[in-house]
Design an enzyme around this catalytic site. Structure first.
Site, PDB file in Angstrom:
ATOM      1  N   TYR A  95       0.930  -1.294   0.078  1.00 49.54           N
ATOM      2  CA  TYR A  95      -0.347   0.105  -0.075  1.00 49.54           C
ATOM      3  C   TYR A  95       1.291   1.384   0.336  1.00 49.54           C
ATOM      4  O   TYR A  95       1.667   1.161  -0.556  1.00 49.54           O
ATOM      5  CB  TYR A  95      -0.826  -0.224   1.111  1.00 49.54           C
ATOM      6  CG  TYR A  95      -2.082   1.121   0.670  1.00 49.54           C
ATOM      7  CD1 TYR A  95      -3.252   0.627  -1.138  1.00 49.54           C
ATOM      8  CD2 TYR A  95      -2.659   1.493   1.088  1.00 49.54           C
ATOM      9  CE1 TYR A  95      -4.255   0.795  -1.002  1.00 49.54           C
ATOM     10  CE2 TYR A  95      -3.657   2.315   0.538  1.00 49.54           C
ATOM     11  CZ  TYR A  95      -4.479   2.458  -0.261  1.00 49.54           C
ATOM     12  OH  TYR A  95      -5.503   2.732  -0.599  1.00 49.54           O
ATOM     13  N   ARG A 148      -8.561  10.872  -8.713  1.00 51.84           N
ATOM     14  CA  ARG A 148      -7.283  11.310  -7.742  1.00 51.84           C
ATOM     15  C   ARG A 148      -6.876  10.185  -6.611  1.00 51.84           C
ATOM     16  O   ARG A 148      -7.059   9.722  -5.618  1.00 51.84           O
ATOM     17  CB  ARG A 148      -8.444  12.272  -6.734  1.00 51.84           C
ATOM     18  CG  ARG A 148      -7.354  13.228  -6.190  1.00 51.84           C
ATOM     19  CD  ARG A 148      -8.056  12.936  -4.638  1.00 51.84           C
ATOM     20  NE  ARG A 148      -7.792  11.621  -3.916  1.00 51.84           N
ATOM     21  CZ  ARG A 148      -7.582  11.526  -1.903  1.00 51.84           C
ATOM     22  NH1 ARG A 148      -8.368  12.631  -2.217  1.00 51.84           N
ATOM     23  NH2 ARG A 148      -7.714  10.753  -1.847  1.00 51.84           N
ATOM     24  N   LYS A 166      -6.018  -2.597  -1.726  1.00 47.16           N
ATOM     25  CA  LYS A 166      -6.674  -2.245  -0.580  1.00 47.16           C
ATOM     26  C   LYS A 166      -7.520  -3.647   0.204  1.00 47.16           C
ATOM     27  O   LYS A 166      -6.992  -3.592   1.279  1.00 47.16           O
ATOM     28  CB  LYS A 166      -7.810  -1.006  -0.685  1.00 47.16           C
ATOM     29  CG  LYS A 166      -8.211  -0.213   0.323  1.00 47.16           C
ATOM     30  CD  LYS A 166      -7.870   1.133   0.112  1.00 47.16           C
ATOM     31  CE  LYS A 166      -8.517   1.784   1.299  1.00 47.16           C
ATOM     32  NZ  LYS A 166      -8.349   3.014   1.674  1.00 47.16           N
ATOM     33  N   GLU A 237     -13.467   4.253  -3.763  1.00 43.07           N
ATOM     34  CA  GLU A 237     -11.676   5.136  -2.822  1.00 43.07           C
ATOM     35  C   GLU A 237     -11.096   5.767  -4.074  1.00 43.07           C
ATOM     36  O   GLU A 237     -11.165   5.450  -5.581  1.00 43.07           O
ATOM     37  CB  GLU A 237     -11.171   3.488  -3.151  1.00 43.07           C
ATOM     38  CG  GLU A 237      -9.574   3.769  -2.490  1.00 43.07           C
ATOM     39  CD  GLU A 237      -9.466   4.012  -1.750  1.00 43.07           C
ATOM     40  OE1 GLU A 237     -10.038   3.813  -0.464  1.00 43.07           O
ATOM     41  OE2 GLU A 237      -8.257   4.257  -0.876  1.00 43.07           O
ATOM     42  N   ASP A 238     -10.660   6.965  -3.688  1.00 46.52           N
ATOM     43  CA  ASP A 238      -9.632   7.893  -4.420  1.00 46.52           C
ATOM     44  C   ASP A 238     -10.559   8.693  -5.306  1.00 46.52           C
ATOM     45  O   ASP A 238     -10.127   8.620  -6.726  1.00 46.52           O
ATOM     46  CB  ASP A 238      -8.266   7.535  -5.481  1.00 46.52           C
ATOM     47  CG  ASP A 238      -7.750   6.849  -3.980  1.00 46.52           C
ATOM     48  OD1 ASP A 238      -8.332   7.434  -3.045  1.00 46.52           O
ATOM     49  OD2 ASP A 238      -6.682   6.599  -4.060  1.00 46.52           O
ATOM     50  N   ASP A 260     -13.490   5.465   2.438  1.00 45.43           N
ATOM     51  CA  ASP A 260     -13.126   5.401   2.531  1.00 45.43           C
ATOM     52  C   ASP A 260     -11.900   6.351   3.050  1.00 45.43           C
ATOM     53  O   ASP A 260     -11.842   6.639   4.277  1.00 45.43           O
ATOM     54  CB  ASP A 260     -11.610   4.199   2.360  1.00 45.43           C
ATOM     55  CG  ASP A 260     -10.460   4.429   3.939  1.00 45.43           C
ATOM     56  OD1 ASP A 260     -11.611   3.780   5.239  1.00 45.43           O
ATOM     57  OD2 ASP A 260      -9.745   3.977   3.703  1.00 45.43           O
ATOM     58  N   ASP A 261     -12.091   7.315   2.110  1.00 44.37           N
ATOM     59  CA  ASP A 261     -10.857   8.606   1.767  1.00 44.37           C
ATOM     60  C   ASP A 261     -11.876  10.042   3.071  1.00 44.37           C
ATOM     61  O   ASP A 261     -10.788  10.594   4.124  1.00 44.37           O
ATOM     62  CB  ASP A 261     -10.747   9.423   1.018  1.00 44.37           C
ATOM     63  CG  ASP A 261     -10.424   8.913  -0.097  1.00 44.37           C
ATOM     64  OD1 ASP A 261      -9.419   8.465  -0.070  1.00 44.37           O
ATOM     65  OD2 ASP A 261     -10.787   8.207  -0.926  1.00 44.37           O
ATOM     66  N   ASN A 399      -0.116  12.790   3.322  1.00 39.08           N
ATOM     67  CA  ASN A 399       1.057  11.545   3.620  1.00 39.08           C
ATOM     68  C   ASN A 399       1.606  11.915   1.775  1.00 39.08           C
ATOM     69  O   ASN A 399       0.802  12.614   0.850  1.00 39.08           O
ATOM     70  CB  ASN A 399      -0.144  10.670   2.857  1.00 39.08           C
ATOM     71  CG  ASN A 399      -0.432   9.977   4.203  1.00 39.08           C
ATOM     72  OD1 ASN A 399       0.498   9.690   5.089  1.00 39.08           O
ATOM     73  ND2 ASN A 399      -1.143   9.684   3.935  1.00 39.08           N
TER      74      ASN A 399
HETATM   75  P1  NAD Z   1      -8.041  18.298  -0.986  1.00 37.27           P
HETATM   76  O1  NAD Z   1      -7.521  18.341  -2.254  1.00 37.27           O
HETATM   77  O2  NAD Z   1      -9.842  17.685  -1.440  1.00 37.27           O
HETATM   78  O3  NAD Z   1      -8.208  18.984  -0.089  1.00 37.27           O
HETATM   79  C1  NAD Z   1      -6.628  19.871   0.622  1.00 37.27           C
HETATM   80  C2  NAD Z   1      -6.994  21.394   1.554  1.00 37.27           C
HETATM   81  O4  NAD Z   1      -6.088  21.848   1.391  1.00 37.27           O
HETATM   82  C3  NAD Z   1      -8.509  23.109   0.682  1.00 37.27           C
HETATM   83  O5  NAD Z   1      -9.258  22.960   1.590  1.00 37.27           O
HETATM   84  C4  NAD Z   1      -7.588  23.752   0.661  1.00 37.27           C
HETATM   85  O6  NAD Z   1      -7.880  24.209   0.564  1.00 37.27           O
HETATM   86  C5  NAD Z   1      -6.146  23.418   1.745  1.00 37.27           C
HETATM   87  N1  NAD Z   1      -4.649  23.737   1.605  1.00 37.27           N
HETATM   88  C6  NAD Z   1      -4.139  23.060   0.413  1.00 37.27           C
HETATM   89  N2  NAD Z   1      -2.636  24.456   0.390  1.00 37.27           N
HETATM   90  C7  NAD Z   1      -3.388  24.980   1.710  1.00 37.27           C
HETATM   91  C8  NAD Z   1      -2.328  25.326   2.420  1.00 37.27           C
HETATM   92  N3  NAD Z   1      -0.861  26.175   1.720  1.00 37.27           N
HETATM   93  N4  NAD Z   1      -2.840  26.457   3.981  1.00 37.27           N
HETATM   94  C9  NAD Z   1      -4.001  25.704   3.477  1.00 37.27           C
HETATM   95  N5  NAD Z   1      -5.111  24.967   3.163  1.00 37.27           N
HETATM   96  C10 NAD Z   1      -4.783  24.834   2.288  1.00 37.27           C
HETATM   97  O7  NAD Z   1      -7.408  16.389  -0.650  1.00 37.27           O
HETATM   98  P2  NAD Z   1      -8.116  15.447   0.736  1.00 37.27           P
HETATM   99  O8  NAD Z   1      -9.072  14.762  -0.265  1.00 37.27           O
HETATM  100  O9  NAD Z   1      -8.843  16.778   1.781  1.00 37.27           O
HETATM  101  O10 NAD Z   1      -6.487  15.370   1.486  1.00 37.27           O
HETATM  102  C11 NAD Z   1      -5.700  16.205   1.691  1.00 37.27           C
HETATM  103  C12 NAD Z   1      -4.469  15.803   2.631  1.00 37.27           C
HETATM  104  O11 NAD Z   1      -5.062  14.715   3.666  1.00 37.27           O
HETATM  105  C13 NAD Z   1      -4.045  14.833   1.514  1.00 37.27           C
HETATM  106  O12 NAD Z   1      -2.505  15.455   1.367  1.00 37.27           O
HETATM  107  C14 NAD Z   1      -3.860  13.240   1.798  1.00 37.27           C
HETATM  108  O13 NAD Z   1      -2.371  12.138   2.572  1.00 37.27           O
HETATM  109  C15 NAD Z   1      -4.188  13.390   3.545  1.00 37.27           C
HETATM  110  N6  NAD Z   1      -5.136  11.948   4.006  1.00 37.27           N
HETATM  111  C16 NAD Z   1      -4.211  11.510   5.002  1.00 37.27           C
HETATM  112  C17 NAD Z   1      -4.670  10.052   5.459  1.00 37.27           C
HETATM  113  C18 NAD Z   1      -4.715   9.926   6.330  1.00 37.27           C
HETATM  114  O14 NAD Z   1      -3.724   9.965   7.255  1.00 37.27           O
HETATM  115  N7  NAD Z   1      -5.030   8.659   7.144  1.00 37.27           N
HETATM  116  C19 NAD Z   1      -6.778  10.174   4.771  1.00 37.27           C
HETATM  117  C20 NAD Z   1      -6.837  11.424   3.724  1.00 37.27           C
HETATM  118  C21 NAD Z   1      -6.406  11.767   3.461  1.00 37.27           C
END
Ligand code: NAD
Length: 538
Positions: A95, A148, A166, A237-238, A260-261, A399
């Site tokens: 993964y 995505r 997954k 997913e994604d 899941d996201d 991540n």
């Molecule tokens: P997304 O594209 O839907 O959202 C990103 C958000 O970040 C947007 O609201 C954007 O405006 C904001 N953003 C971007 N640059 C910024 C900055 N400099 N300052 C403030 N805000 C900013 O993406 P998502 O699906 O919500 O995922 C976001 C992150 O969360 C990913 O990098 C992913 O790796 C992480 N994530 C982690 C886990 C986990 O650890 N379990 C699970 C899901 C997502």
């Protein structure tokens, strides 16, 4: 005419039957294998040592990925036994992060077909093609449209690596039988021109379909699954954020599905919050949580925190007042000109503010990063959290590590070692002023296998917020005191099977209490779940 049982090479070339050198002499004689294998009979454990040695000798993780999935294609039980016993070492290969590279190179490292592909050309005939799948008792489907993939964007049909990876975690992590798992790629084209122009690309070479055409294709897929595989859970997913929310909103109360996201991430984070608040002796209903990033991950967390806070005694309005968002345009406030539908419930009356002014004004005790932006938690922001809170709770979830809002080392240094920290990817052990911290990883893999197993066990008609809340509490209850002492608010990944079992139990129990289960409640839910668990030992 009765079907003859496979013999000889047919056994050795069938990954479900093959045990390689572990076939006993009796089996070799009975199955016509004598002479087809070297004479020495080995145990599964010896095979695991050999495979592990070969695996560790590989020069890169992508080579290890190819090696592991080739093993799955040769000897499925050995693959899963290996994965179960070495989950901490192997999860980053099957993964994230290696699966990301594997998806990028999918068309180039393609060896043999795995999973199921649906394209717009299949409109009107998804039922008949879905019947081509050889297994008939599907319980778990992971579906993506590849738009995505992790933080890598539109990878089209190359995204198939994600459902495959997954689902192997559903099997290794919770014991859902591999033949009950179905990876699905909705190949609706790709807007990634580099991909489309790659002569080796295997997906549909056209721009993505969108709007009604897209929704109708997804709808035919979802309703056909209800017909062909009525006991299956669908995990989305994604998908890009807008589609992820649209699809979840359409289907979450109608069919047994989840994203899941959005929801899995939310449950992991809720568990981390429960544990961190207990560790720092703070009350859940008094929390002030600030999210940096307001996309699908962060909003999903808030959408689960609201019912969790209501369950703890707040009104919905009071619950929302605990949750604040800052995105790339600053604090999410009511008077902002454009607001995404999923952000609307969290846009509070407040003057515009940048990140630092927002921390100063809201004074959060919990800061959660989901931006995908490396370094978004500056020294100033983290030091400010430390000046406001005795034990600030900070999760830098993006991540891979290169995208994390801050590192564990920075979080401990900038808070004089007082932080309760978790990251999205594994963090290195941190030494700070003679203390050693082993910060935990807010990994969705703690949650989704157990959710799947629990829902399958009771055949829930749909998956409620309460089930995710129960999963979060069950995960939190699995953290040991020695883990807490080292600043780790999550259990070890090596405990994944036990954690998934406890989550499944909590989820099924909740479904029975909510009258959402479609099979009668067994006398002993725990025993009923145990019976479902796939064991690859031979
Ligand atoms: P997304 O594209 O839907 O959202 C990103 C958000 O970040 C947007 O609201 C954007 O405006 C904001 N953003 C971007 N640059 C910024 C900055 N400099 N300052 C403030 N805000 C900013 O993406 P998502 O699906 O919500 O995922 C976001 C992150 O969360 C990913 O990098 C992913 O790796 C992480 N994530 C982690 C886990 C986990 O650890 N379990 C699970 C899901 C997502």
């Amino acid at each position: 005419m009765s079907k003859r049982s496979p013999r000889g090479f047919d056994v050795l070339h069938n990954p479900k039957l093959n045990k390689g050198t572990a076939f006993s002499q009796e089996e070799r004689d009975a199955l016509g294998l004598t002479g087809l294998l070297p004479v020495t009979i080995t145990t599964q454990q010896t095979q695991i040592s050999r495979v592990l040695n070969n695996l560790r000798r590989k020069s890169s993780d992508i080579e290890r990925y190819i090696f592991l999935f080739a093993l799955q294609g040769r000897n499925e039980r050995l693959f899963y036994r290996l994965l179960i016993e070495h989950i901490e070492e192997l999860m980053p290969i099957i993964y994230t992060p290696t699966v990301g590279e594997a998806c990028q190179k999918f068309a180039h490292i393609f060896r043999e077909p795995r999973g199921f592909y649906i394209t717009p050309q299949d409109r009107g005939r998804i039922k008949s093609i879905l019947e081509n799948w050889p297994e008939k008792d599907i319980r778990m489907i992971v579906v993506t449209d590849g738009q995505r993939i992790l933080g890598l964007g539109d990878l089209g049909a190359n995204g198939m690596g994600i459902p495959i990876g997954k689902l192997s975690l559903y099997t290794a992590g919770a014991g859902i039988a591999p033949e009950q798992c179905l990876p699905v790629m909705l190949d609706v084209g790709s807007n990634n021109s580099q991909l489309i122009n790659d002569p080796l690309y295997l997906g549909l070479k056209q721009p993505r379909i969108s709007g009604d055409d897209y929704l109708q294709l997804v709808d035919e897929f979802v309703s056909t699954v209800q017909d062909v595989f009525p006991k299956a859970v669908i995990q989305f997913e994604d998908f890009i954020t807008a589609n992820a929310y649209s699809l979840l909103n359409i289907y979450r109360d109608r069919v047994c599905c989840f994203n899941d996201d959005i929801q899995g991430t939310a449950a992991v984070v809720l568990s981390g919050i429960y544990t961190a608040l207990e560790l720092s002796e703070q009350s859940f209903t008094d929390c002030r949580i600030m999210f940096l990033g307001a996309g699908s991950a962060a909003t999903g967390m808030a959408d689960l925190l609201v019912p969790a806070l209501c369950e703890a005694g707040l009104s919905e309005n009071e619950a929302r007042q605990c949750l604040w968002f800052v995105d790339r345009n600053g604090l999410l406030v009511k008077n902002r000109e454009f607001l995404n539908p999923h952000n609307l419930p969290y846009a509070h009356r407040h003057e515009n503010a940048d990140f630092i002014s927002a921390i100063n004004s809201i004074r959060p005790n919990i800061l959660i990063g989901a931006t995908g932006v490396h370094g978004a938690f500056s020294k100033e922001a983290i030091s400010l959290m430390a000046s406001i809170n005795q034990q600030p709770i900070i999760f830098a979830l993006s991540n891979p590590t290169s995208h994390a809002e801050c590192t564990a080392q920075q979080a401990y240094e900038w808070t004089d070692g007082r932080v309760i920290f978790a990251s999205g990817s594994p963090s290195k052990t941190v030494s700070y002023r003679g203390q050693v911290f082993k910060p935990g990883q807010g990994n969705n893999a703690y949650i989704f296998p157990g959710i799947g197993l629990g829902v399958i066990a009771c055949r829930a008609s749909y998956i409620s917020d309460e089930m995710f809340m129960a999963a979060a509490r069950a995960l939190s209850s699995q953290v040991s005191s020695s883990q807490l002492e080292q600043g780790n608010i999550f259990p070890s990944l090596s405990q994944l099977r036990q954690v998934s079992f406890q989550i499944a139990l909590a989820v099924a129990d909740t479904a029975y209490r909510q009258n959402l289960a479609q099979i009668p409640q067994p006398e002993n839910i725990s025993a009923a779940i145990s019976e479902l668990i796939y064991d690859p030992t031979y």
